[in-house]
Design an enzyme around this catalytic site. Structure first.
Site, short mmCIF file in Angstrom:
data_model
loop_
_atom_site.label_atom_id
_atom_site.label_comp_id
_atom_site.label_asym_id
_atom_site.label_seq_id
_atom_site.Cartn_x
_atom_site.Cartn_y
_atom_site.Cartn_z
N ASN A 140 1.07 -1.38 0.46
CA ASN A 140 0.02 -0.11 0.05
C ASN A 140 0.92 1.67 -0.20
OD1 ASN A 140 -2.36 2.07 -0.07
ND2 ASN A 140 -3.60 0.07 1.15
N CYS A 141 -0.43 2.34 -0.41
CA CYS A 141 1.05 4.18 -0.41
C CYS A 141 1.70 3.81 0.98
CB CYS A 141 0.06 4.70 -0.68
SG CYS A 141 0.53 6.56 -0.92
N PRO A 142 3.36 4.06 0.12
CA PRO A 142 3.38 4.58 -0.49
C PRO A 142 4.61 3.88 -1.44
CG PRO A 142 4.87 5.70 2.01
CD PRO A 142 3.60 4.83 1.72
#
Lengths: 171, 74
Positions: B12-14
Site C-alpha cells: 500500500n501507499c507509499p
C-alpha cells in the site's frame, strides 16, 4: 537540484498513529526528487527512538478514530466501534495496548509499511533527521536513546533548512 | 519488452512509489521498468511520480484488480 526542491517537515506528535505521516511524506518526497529534512520536536522525538515498541495509539479523547476489527466474520469487520463505545472505557488499563495491537494488525492486512521500515527507507533516501536539542534535554532523553544518523540542533537550524524551497509542513 | 519487472502486489501507499524509485535508480536511461501493483491509489500516484521526476509513463493497464505500469527511465 534546484532550491525549489527543498522540503521540510516539523514532526511534533509522538503517538503510534501520528508517527506515520512524517515518514510517509518524507520518503515519498525524496522519491519525487525533493531534498527533505524532518525537524523532530516535543513528542515527535519519540519517532527517533531506537525502541519504538512503546509507541501507542489511544482512542481516549480521539473521537475521529474509526475502529473496525481486522479479523472475524465480514459483518463484524464492517462495524465501526468508534462511536459505539463510551469514551470512559478507554481509560481502563491495557486498552491502549490492545488498540495499538489491533491497529498494527489492520495495517499489516492492508500492506502498509512497518514504522521502522519507513524510517529506514527515509534514512536510505538521505532524509535529514534533526532532533530539537532543547526538548531532548527538557524531557530527559539521552542521545544514545535515538537511532544513528540524527543531528541535534535548535530552531535556528530549522530555519536554515527551510530558508529555501516552498514546501514546509507542520505535523 | 520490459528490462526489469517490479511486483508491488499487496503493498500500500507509499511503498509502490518507493520501490519504483529504488528500482529505477538501479537502471540506466532508456531502460523500461514494468511495475505491477494492486493498490488502486497507485494509478494516480505513478502518474504524479512520472510527472514530477520526468520519467516517461508509457502505458497503464488494468487487468482484473492488477495495475500494470510501463515506465521508461529518463
Amino acid at each position: 537540484m534546484s532550491d525549489n526542491n527543498k522540503m521540510t517537515i516539523i514532526a511534533t506528535k509522538g503517538t503510534f498513529d501520528w508517527a506515520f505521516p512524517p515518514f510517509i511524506i518524507a520518503s515519498t518526497g525524496v522519491a519525487m526528487d525533493k531534498e527533505v529534512t524532518i525537524f523532530f520536536t516535543f513528542y515527535g522525538l519519540n519517532l527517533l527512538l531506537k525502541d519504538t515498541s512503546k509507541l501507542r495509539v489511544s482512542p481516549l479523547g480521539n473521537p475521529g478514530m474509526p475502529m473496525k476489527m481486522p479479523f472475524g466474520p465480514k459483518w463484524l469487520q464492517k462495524i465501526n466501534f468508534g462511536p459505539k463505545i463510551p469514551n470512559i472505557l478507554w481509560s481502563i488499563p491495557g486498552t491502549e495496548a490492545l488498540v495499538t495491537w489491533l491497529m498494527k494488525k489492520t495495517m499489516a492486512k492492508h500492506g502498509v509499511a512497518k514504522l521502522e521500515d519507513l524510517r529506514d527507507m527515509c534514512q536510505e533516501f538521505d532524509v535529514k533527521f534533526i532532533a530539537c536539542e532543547m526538548t531532548v534535554e527538557l524531557f530527559g532523553f539521552n542521545k544514545e536513546d535515538f537511532i544513528d544518523g540524527v543531528e541535534f540542533a535548535g530552531a535556528a537550524s530549522y530555519f536554515d533548512e527551510a530558508a529555501t524551497g516552498d514546501h514546509h509542513l507542520y505535523m | 519488452m520490459a528490462d526489469q519487472t517490479l511486483d508491488a502486489s499487496g503493498l500500500n501507499c507509499p511503498l509502490p512509489i518507493l520501490k519504483t524509485k529504488k528500482e529505477l535508480s538501479k537502471m540506466s536511461a532508456g531502460q523500461v521498468l514494468e511495475v505491477i501493483s494492486t493498490d488502486a491509489g497507485s494509478v494516480k500516484d505513478i502518474e504524479a511520480f512520472c510527472n514530477q521526476t520526468g520519467n516517461k509513463l508509457i502505458s497503464n493497464v488494468e487487468d482484473g484488480g492488477k495495475y500494470v505500469f510501463t515506465i521508461e527511465k529518463v
